[in-house]
Design an enzyme around this catalytic site. Structure first.
Site, PDB file in Angstrom:
ATOM      1  N   GLU A   1      -3.450   8.066   0.630  1.00  0.00           N
ATOM      2  CA  GLU A   1      -2.946   6.701   0.519  1.00  0.00           C
ATOM      3  C   GLU A   1      -4.034   5.812  -0.080  1.00  0.00           C
ATOM      4  O   GLU A   1      -5.156   5.777   0.417  1.00  0.00           O
ATOM      5  CB  GLU A   1      -2.541   6.165   1.897  1.00  0.00           C
ATOM      6  CG  GLU A   1      -2.228   4.684   1.942  1.00  0.00           C
ATOM      7  CD  GLU A   1      -1.156   4.272   0.947  1.00  0.00           C
ATOM      8  OE1 GLU A   1      -1.442   3.376   0.126  1.00  0.00           O
ATOM      9  OE2 GLU A   1      -0.057   4.848   0.978  1.00  0.00           O
TER      10      GLU A   1
ATOM     11  N   ASN B   1      -0.744   0.260   1.227  1.00  0.00           N
ATOM     12  CA  ASN B   1      -1.198   0.380   2.613  1.00  0.00           C
ATOM     13  C   ASN B   1      -0.593   1.640   3.213  1.00  0.00           C
ATOM     14  O   ASN B   1       0.381   2.189   2.687  1.00  0.00           O
ATOM     15  CB  ASN B   1      -0.746  -0.822   3.439  1.00  0.00           C
ATOM     16  CG  ASN B   1       0.745  -1.059   3.353  1.00  0.00           C
ATOM     17  OD1 ASN B   1       1.205  -1.798   2.494  1.00  0.00           O
ATOM     18  ND2 ASN B   1       1.526  -0.422   4.219  1.00  0.00           N
TER      19      ASN B   1
ATOM     20  N   MET C   1       5.817   0.448   1.695  1.00  0.00           N
ATOM     21  CA  MET C   1       6.767  -0.629   1.942  1.00  0.00           C
ATOM     22  C   MET C   1       7.429  -0.466   3.301  1.00  0.00           C
ATOM     23  O   MET C   1       7.995  -1.425   3.847  1.00  0.00           O
ATOM     24  CB  MET C   1       7.821  -0.655   0.836  1.00  0.00           C
ATOM     25  CG  MET C   1       8.560  -1.969   0.709  1.00  0.00           C
ATOM     26  SD  MET C   1       7.577  -3.292  -0.016  1.00  0.00           S
ATOM     27  CE  MET C   1       7.692  -2.876  -1.761  1.00  0.00           C
TER      28      MET C   1
ATOM     29  N   THR D   1      12.895  -4.398   5.788  1.00  0.00           N
ATOM     30  CA  THR D   1      13.812  -5.039   6.726  1.00  0.00           C
ATOM     31  C   THR D   1      14.398  -4.059   7.720  1.00  0.00           C
ATOM     32  O   THR D   1      15.068  -4.473   8.666  1.00  0.00           O
ATOM     33  CB  THR D   1      14.982  -5.707   5.987  1.00  0.00           C
ATOM     34  OG1 THR D   1      15.763  -4.696   5.335  1.00  0.00           O
ATOM     35  CG2 THR D   1      14.479  -6.716   4.960  1.00  0.00           C
TER      36      THR D   1
ATOM     37  N   ALA E   1      16.825  -2.085   7.253  1.00  0.00           N
ATOM     38  CA  ALA E   1      18.257  -1.899   7.046  1.00  0.00           C
ATOM     39  C   ALA E   1      18.522  -0.493   6.524  1.00  0.00           C
ATOM     40  O   ALA E   1      17.891  -0.054   5.562  1.00  0.00           O
ATOM     41  CB  ALA E   1      18.787  -2.943   6.068  1.00  0.00           C
TER      42      ALA E   1
ATOM     43  N   VAL F   1      -5.298   8.910  -5.645  1.00  0.00           N
ATOM     44  CA  VAL F   1      -5.083  10.125  -6.420  1.00  0.00           C
ATOM     45  C   VAL F   1      -5.090   9.757  -7.897  1.00  0.00           C
ATOM     46  O   VAL F   1      -4.266   8.970  -8.363  1.00  0.00           O
ATOM     47  CB  VAL F   1      -3.765  10.812  -6.033  1.00  0.00           C
ATOM     48  CG1 VAL F   1      -3.521  12.037  -6.912  1.00  0.00           C
ATOM     49  CG2 VAL F   1      -3.802  11.227  -4.562  1.00  0.00           C
TER      50      VAL F   1
ATOM     51  N   HIS G   1      14.170  -2.827  -4.284  1.00  0.00           N
ATOM     52  CA  HIS G   1      14.833  -1.529  -4.217  1.00  0.00           C
ATOM     53  C   HIS G   1      14.905  -0.935  -5.621  1.00  0.00           C
ATOM     54  O   HIS G   1      15.942  -0.971  -6.271  1.00  0.00           O
ATOM     55  CB  HIS G   1      16.244  -1.686  -3.643  1.00  0.00           C
ATOM     56  CG  HIS G   1      16.269  -2.263  -2.257  1.00  0.00           C
ATOM     57  ND1 HIS G   1      17.369  -2.905  -1.746  1.00  0.00           N
ATOM     58  CD2 HIS G   1      15.319  -2.311  -1.301  1.00  0.00           C
ATOM     59  CE1 HIS G   1      17.117  -3.317  -0.509  1.00  0.00           C
ATOM     60  NE2 HIS G   1      15.876  -2.959  -0.222  1.00  0.00           N
TER      61      HIS G   1
ATOM     62  N   ASN H   1      12.725   6.300  -3.772  1.00  0.00           N
ATOM     63  CA  ASN H   1      13.906   5.663  -4.343  1.00  0.00           C
ATOM     64  C   ASN H   1      14.091   5.987  -5.816  1.00  0.00           C
ATOM     65  O   ASN H   1      15.206   5.941  -6.336  1.00  0.00           O
ATOM     66  CB  ASN H   1      13.815   4.143  -4.169  1.00  0.00           C
ATOM     67  CG  ASN H   1      13.775   3.723  -2.713  1.00  0.00           C
ATOM     68  OD1 ASN H   1      14.171   4.478  -1.827  1.00  0.00           O
ATOM     69  ND2 ASN H   1      13.294   2.518  -2.456  1.00  0.00           N
TER      70      ASN H   1
ATOM     71  N   THR I   1      16.580   3.234   1.532  1.00  0.00           N
ATOM     72  CA  THR I   1      15.618   4.073   2.252  1.00  0.00           C
ATOM     73  C   THR I   1      16.280   5.265   2.919  1.00  0.00           C
ATOM     74  O   THR I   1      15.785   6.397   2.834  1.00  0.00           O
ATOM     75  CB  THR I   1      14.848   3.244   3.290  1.00  0.00           C
ATOM     76  OG1 THR I   1      14.190   2.161   2.637  1.00  0.00           O
ATOM     77  CG2 THR I   1      13.810   4.095   4.003  1.00  0.00           C
TER      78      THR I   1
END
Length: 522
Positions: free
Chosen positions: A36, A119, A123, A128, A130, A239, A457, A491, A503
């Site tokens: 990461e 991070n 995301m 959210t 959802a 990376v 998205h 995605n 997601t």
């Protein structure tokens, strides 16, 4: 394959976490190293920052996720330390714009709100939560329905999806009742107003512990478990290349951002699951360049508004006691802005849209004291209609080897255009949003179309396909065409036009890919 294969996972969001967990659970002798580029924000890797109770700590965690706009990096990009970033240099807190205007900025004049998070948890630390399921033409046509349903159920388990969150809210139920009245006879059975499925775990006080990549990692994040012993997470590790030899991956070249030292990490299988822009960028930088790479970019055009709930209409289905209970629940957890959330899901042919209706006792913007509907007793709903964007080769991200971004990668340029067909659906969705809002109360913010990229998205840039015909990057099991041992996730693999939060769909695709990866290394 070696007796103890090593799998390198690039990216620590829910998709990378799903690959890591399912591979380690399915291949007891394997080892996973996850890379990461950003920092770990919480003690539990990948936890949602929405769970952080202290507002200052939460703000700090979001700032650390803002890539080139985070902390000291901002001054090196010509952005004043005192500049307000929310809504200007970032799409929202916890993200950073691709085209931020400083040195090394990407280029996205037609997709200005394009943003990313850097991070641990990606995301997934800021989303959210959802988790609606795809339906009708949103689903991938070459995955059989029975298999698709099973993949979705596994993905729901990984994400801790709750289908009836806030179902006990009297205020939320009244909102659903008013919408059901308004749309009666217009929607197919099972696709009318309902609670929005979300990822998280209900708490005894009525609040939610929101899910991030931490719940997907599961035992991998818990010291002492067998899976944790075979899992390594390296944060602040970028990376630089996926290395290949004779058409097969051999590992990854990484840079330790703490020391700036570069090293090669051998791997028997590599999963690239960063995001829909930086994953194809990494493949391009590695010399892996399928014709469709970066192309067929889609998102959801989004029209939003805010409505003050009408007391007389709400009182037909909810009592003062219901309202008091809702406000008490909100007061018990004031740092979490999410209360009752309802939706009208995508259906065809008559409602090819997704509506989300989020209750709040305050507006998301300050209102002048004494203004119309200021301090509305029954509160407000923030509403958004998501529309479709048809995949086109012309829409996408391209890379320039002669123009380097702030990380030294071939810089990206995003090209994107809404067609007449999409503008017609946006107009139809806007009319429906106005209809839904009018059924609930009075507008305090009129419906407006958000700038391209606002949905966050982003899909299609590494799309999966049935055949290697130049219109897809990966095969039906997420393996990059022509490169043995290389998987992609996220995605960007979604090849269809969708209207909903992607997601859950992306995790379902990752479940299929991870099962194939286990078979490949066994």
């Amino acid at each position: 394959m070696p007796q103890h294969p090593t799998i390198a996972v690039v990216g620590s969001g829910p998709i990378g976490a799903a690959y890591a967990r399912l591979i380690l659970e399915g291949a007891p002798s394997a080892r996973v190293v996850m890379f990461e580029a950003g920092p770990q924000l919480t003690a539990l890797p990948g936890e949602s920052v929405r769970n952080i109770p202290d507002p200052a700590e939460k703000e700090r965690a979001r700032e650390l996720s803002q890539g080139p706009q985070a902390g000291a990096l901002r001054s090196s990009l010509g952005i004043p330390e005192t500049a307000v970033v929310e809504g200007m240099f970032t799409a929202r807190q916890g993200t950073h714009l691709i085209d931020f205007g400083g040195e090394g900025s990407g280029h996205a004049p037609t997709f200005p709100a394009a943003a990313a998070s850097t991070n641990v948890g990606g995301m997934g630390a800021h989303w959210t939560c959802a988790t609606p399921s795809p339906a009708f033409s949103e689903k991938i046509p070459f995955i059989p329905d029975d298999e698709w349903d099973e993949l979705i159920e596994v993905a729901k388990g990984l994400l801790h999806v709750q289908s009836a969150a806030f179902a006990d809210s009297g205020v939320g139920a009244a909102i659903r009742s008013l919408l059901t009245e308004e749309y009666e006879g217009d929607l197919p059975d099972g696709f009318g107003p309902s609670t929005l499925p979300v990822a998280g775990d209900p708490q005894p006080d009525g609040s939610m512990r929101w899910a991030g990549a931490d719940v997907v990692l599961g035992p991998l994040a818990v010291p002492g478990t067998p899976e944790h012993a075979r899992f390594e997470l390296r944060d602040l590790t970028l990376v630089r290349r996926v290395e290949t030899e004779d058409g097969r991956v051999t590992g990854v070249t990484v840079e330790d951002l703490r020391t700036q030292e570069t090293s090669f990490v051998p791997a028997d299988l590599v999963v690239v699951a960063a995001d829909a822009f930086r994953s194809p960028q990494l493949l391009w930088a590695s010399g892996i360049r399928p014709r469709a790479l970066g192309h067929y970019l889609t998102e959801h055009p989004v029209v939003i508004c805010t409505v003050a709930l009408d007391a007389e209409r709400m009182a037909r289905f909810a009592t003062e006691a219901d309202l008091e209970a809702e406000l008490a629940r909100r007061a018990a957890n004031p740092v979490d802005p999410v209360a009752a959330v309802n939706r009208i899901p995508f259906s065809e042919p008559d409602h090819p849209f997704s509506l989300q209706v989020m209750y709040s006792e305050t507006t998301p913007f300050p209102m002048e004291p004494g203004a119309a509907y200021s301090g509305n007793r029954w509160g407000y709903v923030n509403m958004g209609y998501g529309m479709r964007k048809a995949p086109r080769f012309e829409d996408g991200v391209t890379f320039d080897d002669d123009d380097r971004d702030y990380r030294g990668f071939p810089n990206m340029t995003i090209q994107y255009e809404l067609t007449e067909s999409e503008n017609a659906e946006i107009a139809a969705g806007t009319a429906l949003l106005r209809r839904a809002g009018g059924a609930l109360g009075d507008f305090v913010a009129e419906p407006r179309l958000l700038p391209n990229g606002s949905s966050l998205h982003y899909q299609g840039t590494m799309r999966t396909g049935e055949t290697d015909d130049g219109t897809s990057v990966a095969d039906p099991y997420s393996r990059v065409w022509g490169v043995e041992g290389l998987y992609v996730g996220g995605n960007g693999l979604i090849p269809t036009a969708t209207t909903m939060n992607p997601t859950l769909m992306s995790v379902a695709i990752a479940v299929r890919g991870a099962r194939q990866a286990v078979a490949d290394i066994s």
